[in-house]
Enzyme design. Structure first.
Site, PDB file in Angstrom:
ATOM      1  CG  ASN A 152      -0.328  -0.212   2.748  1.00 31.38           C
ATOM      2  OD1 ASN A 152       0.737  -0.783   2.721  1.00 31.38           O
ATOM      3  ND2 ASN A 152      -0.686   0.549   3.194  1.00 31.38           N
ATOM      4  N   GLY A 228       1.498  -6.252   7.712  1.00 36.70           N
ATOM      5  CA  GLY A 228       0.524  -6.751   6.640  1.00 36.70           C
ATOM      6  C   GLY A 228      -0.618  -7.089   6.615  1.00 36.70           C
ATOM      7  CD  GLU A 250       3.786  -1.465  13.567  1.00 35.70           C
ATOM      8  OE1 GLU A 250       2.828  -1.605  13.848  1.00 35.70           O
ATOM      9  OE2 GLU A 250       5.036  -1.013  14.411  1.00 35.70           O
ATOM     10  CB  CYS A 284      -2.162   0.647   7.918  1.00 33.42           C
ATOM     11  SG  CYS A 284      -1.206   1.182   8.528  1.00 33.42           S
ATOM     12  CD  GLU A 464       9.251  -1.381  13.609  1.00 34.87           C
ATOM     13  OE1 GLU A 464       9.515  -1.082  12.426  1.00 34.87           O
ATOM     14  OE2 GLU A 464       8.779  -2.787  13.395  1.00 34.87           O
TER      15      GLU A 464
HETATM   16  P1  NAD Z   1       0.376  -9.263   3.033  1.00 36.73           P
HETATM   17  O1  NAD Z   1       0.267  -9.998   4.404  1.00 36.73           O
HETATM   18  O2  NAD Z   1      -0.551 -10.634   2.258  1.00 36.73           O
HETATM   19  O3  NAD Z   1       1.403  -9.172   2.299  1.00 36.73           O
HETATM   20  C1  NAD Z   1       2.813  -8.656   2.826  1.00 36.73           C
HETATM   21  C2  NAD Z   1       3.978  -8.962   2.934  1.00 36.73           C
HETATM   22  O4  NAD Z   1       4.002 -10.137   2.950  1.00 36.73           O
HETATM   23  C3  NAD Z   1       4.467  -9.635   1.021  1.00 36.73           C
HETATM   24  O5  NAD Z   1       5.478  -8.950   0.902  1.00 36.73           O
HETATM   25  C4  NAD Z   1       3.817 -10.962   1.575  1.00 36.73           C
HETATM   26  O6  NAD Z   1       4.628 -11.284  -0.280  1.00 36.73           O
HETATM   27  C5  NAD Z   1       4.024 -11.664   2.328  1.00 36.73           C
HETATM   28  N1  NAD Z   1       4.445 -12.433   3.260  1.00 36.73           N
HETATM   29  C6  NAD Z   1       2.601 -13.381   2.167  1.00 36.73           C
HETATM   30  N2  NAD Z   1       2.928 -13.772   3.221  1.00 36.73           N
HETATM   31  C7  NAD Z   1       4.082 -14.630   3.609  1.00 36.73           C
HETATM   32  C8  NAD Z   1       4.527 -15.481   4.283  1.00 36.73           C
HETATM   33  N3  NAD Z   1       3.731 -16.359   4.526  1.00 36.73           N
HETATM   34  N4  NAD Z   1       5.923 -15.834   5.004  1.00 36.73           N
HETATM   35  C9  NAD Z   1       6.184 -14.530   4.653  1.00 36.73           C
HETATM   36  N5  NAD Z   1       5.944 -13.525   4.127  1.00 36.73           N
HETATM   37  C10 NAD Z   1       4.391 -13.530   3.920  1.00 36.73           C
HETATM   38  O7  NAD Z   1      -0.480  -7.808   3.181  1.00 36.73           O
HETATM   39  P2  NAD Z   1      -1.074  -6.829   1.897  1.00 36.73           P
HETATM   40  O8  NAD Z   1      -2.023  -7.608   2.034  1.00 36.73           O
HETATM   41  O9  NAD Z   1       0.416  -6.921   1.371  1.00 36.73           O
HETATM   42  O10 NAD Z   1      -0.920  -5.149   2.678  1.00 36.73           O
HETATM   43  C11 NAD Z   1      -2.374  -5.230   3.046  1.00 36.73           C
HETATM   44  C12 NAD Z   1      -1.942  -5.738   5.625  1.00 36.73           C
HETATM   45  O11 NAD Z   1      -1.429  -4.710   5.246  1.00 36.73           O
HETATM   46  C13 NAD Z   1      -3.585  -5.194   5.470  1.00 36.73           C
HETATM   47  O12 NAD Z   1      -4.173  -5.870   6.186  1.00 36.73           O
HETATM   48  C14 NAD Z   1      -3.236  -3.653   5.908  1.00 36.73           C
HETATM   49  O13 NAD Z   1      -3.509  -3.220   7.351  1.00 36.73           O
HETATM   50  C15 NAD Z   1      -1.200  -4.106   6.407  1.00 36.73           C
HETATM   51  N6  NAD Z   1      -0.784  -2.997   7.214  1.00 36.73           N
HETATM   52  C16 NAD Z   1       0.015  -2.526   8.649  1.00 36.73           C
HETATM   53  C17 NAD Z   1       0.111  -1.807   8.431  1.00 36.73           C
HETATM   54  C18 NAD Z   1       0.889  -1.296   9.824  1.00 36.73           C
HETATM   55  O14 NAD Z   1       1.252  -0.250   9.965  1.00 36.73           O
HETATM   56  N7  NAD Z   1      -0.244  -1.100  10.886  1.00 36.73           N
HETATM   57  C19 NAD Z   1       0.950  -0.203   7.432  1.00 36.73           C
HETATM   58  C20 NAD Z   1       0.757  -0.981   6.062  1.00 36.73           C
HETATM   59  C21 NAD Z   1      -0.575  -1.696   6.016  1.00 36.73           C
END
Ligand code: NAD
Length: 483
Positions: A152, A228, A250, A284, A464
Site C-alpha cells: 500500500n 502486512g 504491524e 492501514c 517502532e
Molecule cells: P500481506 O500480508 O498479504 O503481505 C505483506 C507481505 O508479506 C508481502 O510482501 C507478502 O509477499 C508477504 N507474505 C505473504 N505471506 C507470507 C508468508 N507466509 N511468510 C512471509 N511473508 C509473507 O499484506 P498486503 O496485502 O500486502 O498488505 C495489506 C495489509 O497490510 C492490510 O491488512 C493492512 O492493514 C496492513 N498494513 C498494516 C500497516 C501497519 O503499520 N500496521 C501498514 C500498512 C499495511
C-alpha cells in the site's frame, strides 16, 4: 510495450533468480502487466543470507558517524530522483501521483534522514550501584534482519524498516510486496551509488509463500520486521516460533473515526474525506468506521456524501485526481465483495459502490472503484467488523460517549483512532479509554517518527519509531563493572 525486468539485488549486484522464473506485475490503472518480478525461492534467500552475513561483522563495527553519512546520502539521492520514484510508485501501485509526491517519496527519504540523526544522538543508560560498582547499557546490532513489506505504501514502509535496521548496524534481506516491487528495485541503485557496502542491504523479490516464508523460516535470521495483513502475521508468528525470532508485526486495522457534535465541523469533514479515501482507502490507518453523534448525524452524513461525490477517480497521473486504482484485480473484487455484502447485511449505499462510468480509453480496464459510503449497518455486521482496505466506509449514529467508546473498542483490531471534539476534558477522557496504538484528536495521520507506532490486539506486536526502533533493531545489554 516492453516489460521492465526486475532482478534480485545481492551483494550490490543485480542477479537473476536461481530457478530463472519470473511473473508479471500489473499497472493497476490500465489492468495490464508492466514489469516482471523474479519468483525467488529458498536458494535466492540463501545467497542473500551469505552476502548479508559476510557484510555484518564489518558493517556492525563501522562507526555510527560513517553509517549516518551514508544514510544521509541515500536520502539526498532519493530526493534527487524524486520525480522518477513518484511516477514509478504511482504506476506500480495505482495511487495518484500527487499523493506519491506529497507523502510516499518524501517520507522514504526522511526515514533515512531521521534514523541517521537518531543514532548520532542516542544516549545509553548508566547507573551507580552503591557499594558494588557501576552499570551501563550497550546496544548490540543483532545480525541479518528479514524485512517484509506490503503493497500500500511500498517505498515508504520498506524504508521505514531498512533505515533503522542498517543505522543500528544490522544487515538486511528485504522482501517487498510482489504487487509493488518497482521502487524497491530502483532503491537498489541508490543504495549502491550512496556507497553502502556490498551485502548490507539485499533485495529478494517474489511471493510471500516462497521468498517471504524462506526468510521467516531461515534458522540464522534472528529478527523479522513485518508489515502486512493479520492472517499473514499469524503465519509468521507460527513459522518463526521454532527459532525464537525477534518479531515486529504491524498488521491490519478497522479504525474508528469518532465525531462528537461539538467538533469543528468543517475540519472534521475535510479530514474525514481524507482519512476515508486517501490512497483509495488503502492505508492501514484509514478511519473506515465513522461514528457521528446523533445531533449532527444527518448534517454530517449529507456533507460527507456531497464531498465524496466531488472526489475525482481516474488517471493517477492527472494533477487533480483524488483516487487512483486499487492495487490488483483480486483486491478490487474483494473490496467490491464487501460493498455487496453491505447491501446484503441491510446497509444503504449513500454513494459510490461501483466502477466509475466516466473512465475512458485504457483506464476502462483499470481497477477503479468509486468512494463508497454505507449507512444503516449495525456494529455486529461483518462490513463494520472486518478490514476492507479500500475506499469503503460505514457511518453510524451514536448517542453517548460511553456507547461510542464501547463500540469503538469492540473490535479485534486496535491500530488507530481519530476523535473530533472541542471539549478538552472529553479529548483526554476518550483518548485514554480507546484501545488503539495511536489516537489522534482533531487530526489524522500526523506522524512524529520520534513517537512509538504499533497496534494493540490483532493490529500488531511491538512498537517502532524513535527509541522503540532502536530497541527492536538492537539487543540491549547491561554491563556491571565492580569497583
Ligand atoms: P500481506 O500480508 O498479504 O503481505 C505483506 C507481505 O508479506 C508481502 O510482501 C507478502 O509477499 C508477504 N507474505 C505473504 N505471506 C507470507 C508468508 N507466509 N511468510 C512471509 N511473508 C509473507 O499484506 P498486503 O496485502 O500486502 O498488505 C495489506 C495489509 O497490510 C492490510 O491488512 C493492512 O492493514 C496492513 N498494513 C498494516 C500497516 C501497519 O503499520 N500496521 C501498514 C500498512 C499495511
Amino acid at each position: 510495450m516492453a516489460l521492465t525486468t526486475i532482478d534480485n539485488f545481492i551483494n550490490n549486484e543485480f542477479v537473476k533468480p536461481t530457478e530463472g522464473a519470473y511473473f508479471d506485475t500489473f499497472n493497476p490503472a490500465h489492468g495490464v502487466p508492466h514489469a516482471q518480478i523474479p519468483d525467488s525461492t529458498k536458494p535466492d534467500v540463501e545467497l542473500a543470507y551469505k552476502a548479508a552475513s559476510t557484510a555484518f561483522p564489518i558493517w556492525s563495527k563501522t562507526p555510527k558517524a560513517e553509517r549516518a553519512r551514508i544514510l544521509y546520502k541515500i536520502a539526498d539521492l532519493i530526493d534527487a530522483r524524486q520525480d522518477e520514484f513518484v511516477r514509478a510508485e504511482s504506476k506500480d501501485q495505482g495511487k495518484p501521483v500527487s499523493l506519491a509526491k506529497a507523502i510516499d517519496i518524501p517520507r522514504a527519504a526522511y526515514n533515512f534522514r531521521f534514523f541517521a540523526g537518531r543514532i548520532l544522538h542516542s544516549v545509553e543508560e548508566g547507573a551507580e550501584l552503591e557499594g558494588v560498582g557501576y552499570n551501563y547499557t550497550q546496544r548490540m546490532p543483532i545480525g541479518v534482519a528479514g524485512l517484509i513489506s506490503p503493497w500500500n505504501l511500498p517505498l515508504y514502509l520498506l524504508t521505514w524498516k531498512i533505515a533503522p535496521c542498517i543505522a543500528c548496524g544490522n544487515t538486511a534481506i528485504c522482501k517487498p510486496s510482489e504487487f509493488t516491487s518497482l521502487t524497491a528495485y530502483m532503491l537498489c541503485s541508490v543504495l549502491k551509488e550512496a556507497g553502502l557496502p556490498a551485502g548490507v542491504v539485499n533485495m529478494v523479490f517474489g511471493t510471500g509463500m516462497k521468498a517471504g516464508q524462506a526468510l521467516v523460516e531461515h534458522p540464522r535470521i534472528p529478527l523479522i520486521s513485518f508489515t502486512g495483513g493479520t492472517v499473514t502475521g499469524a503465519k509468521i508468528i507460527a513459522n518463526s516460533a521454532p527459532h525464537f525470532k525477534k518479531l515486529s508485526l504491524e498488521l491490519g486495522g478497522k479504525n474508528a473515526n469518532i465525531i462528537f457534535a461539538d467538533c469543528d465541523f468543517e475540519k472534521a469533514l475535510t479530514t474525514t474525506l481524507r482519512s476515508s479515501f486517501a490512497n483509495q482507502g488503502e492505508i492501514c490507518l484509514c478511519g473506515s468506521r465513522i461514528f457521528v453523534e446523533r445531533p449532527i448525524y444527518e448534517r454530517f452524513l449529507n456533507a460527507l456524501v456531497e464531498g465524496t461525490k466531488k472526489l475525482k477517480v481516474g488517471d493517477p497521473s492527472a494533477a487533480d485526481t483524488n483516487l487512483g486504482a486499487l492495487v490488483s484485480k483480486e483486491h478490487w473484487e474483494k473490496v467490491k465483495g464487501y460493498v455487496d455484502l453491505g447491501v446484503e447485511e441491510g446497509g444503504k449505499i449513500e454513494c459510490g459502490g461501483k466502477k466509475p462510468a466516466s473512465l475512458q480509453g485504457e483506464f476502462q480496464n483499470g481497477y477503479f472503484l468509486e468512494p463508497t459510503i454505507i449507512s444503516g449497518l449495525t456494529p455486529s455486521c461483518r462490513v463494520m467488523r472486518e478490514e476492507i482496505f479500500g475506499p469503503v466506509v460505514t457511518v453510524y449514529a451514536f448517542d453517548t460517549e460511553e456507547e461510542v467508546i464501547q463500540i469503538a473498542n469492540d473490535s479485534e483490531y486496535g491500530l488507530s483512532c481519530s476523535i473530533w471534539t472541542e471539549n478538552g476534558r472529553r479529548q483526554r477522557r476518550v483518548a485514554g479509554e480507546i484501545q488503539a496504538g495511536t489516537v489522534w484528536v482533531n487530526t489524522w495521520m500526523s506522524r512524529d517518527l520520534r513517537m512509538p507506532f504499533g497496534g494493540m490486539k490483532k493490529s500488531g506486536l511491538g512498537r517502532e519509531g524513535g527509541e522503540h526502533s532502536l530497541d527492536f533493531y538492537t539487543e540491549l545489554k547491561t554491563i556491571c563493572l565492580a569497583d
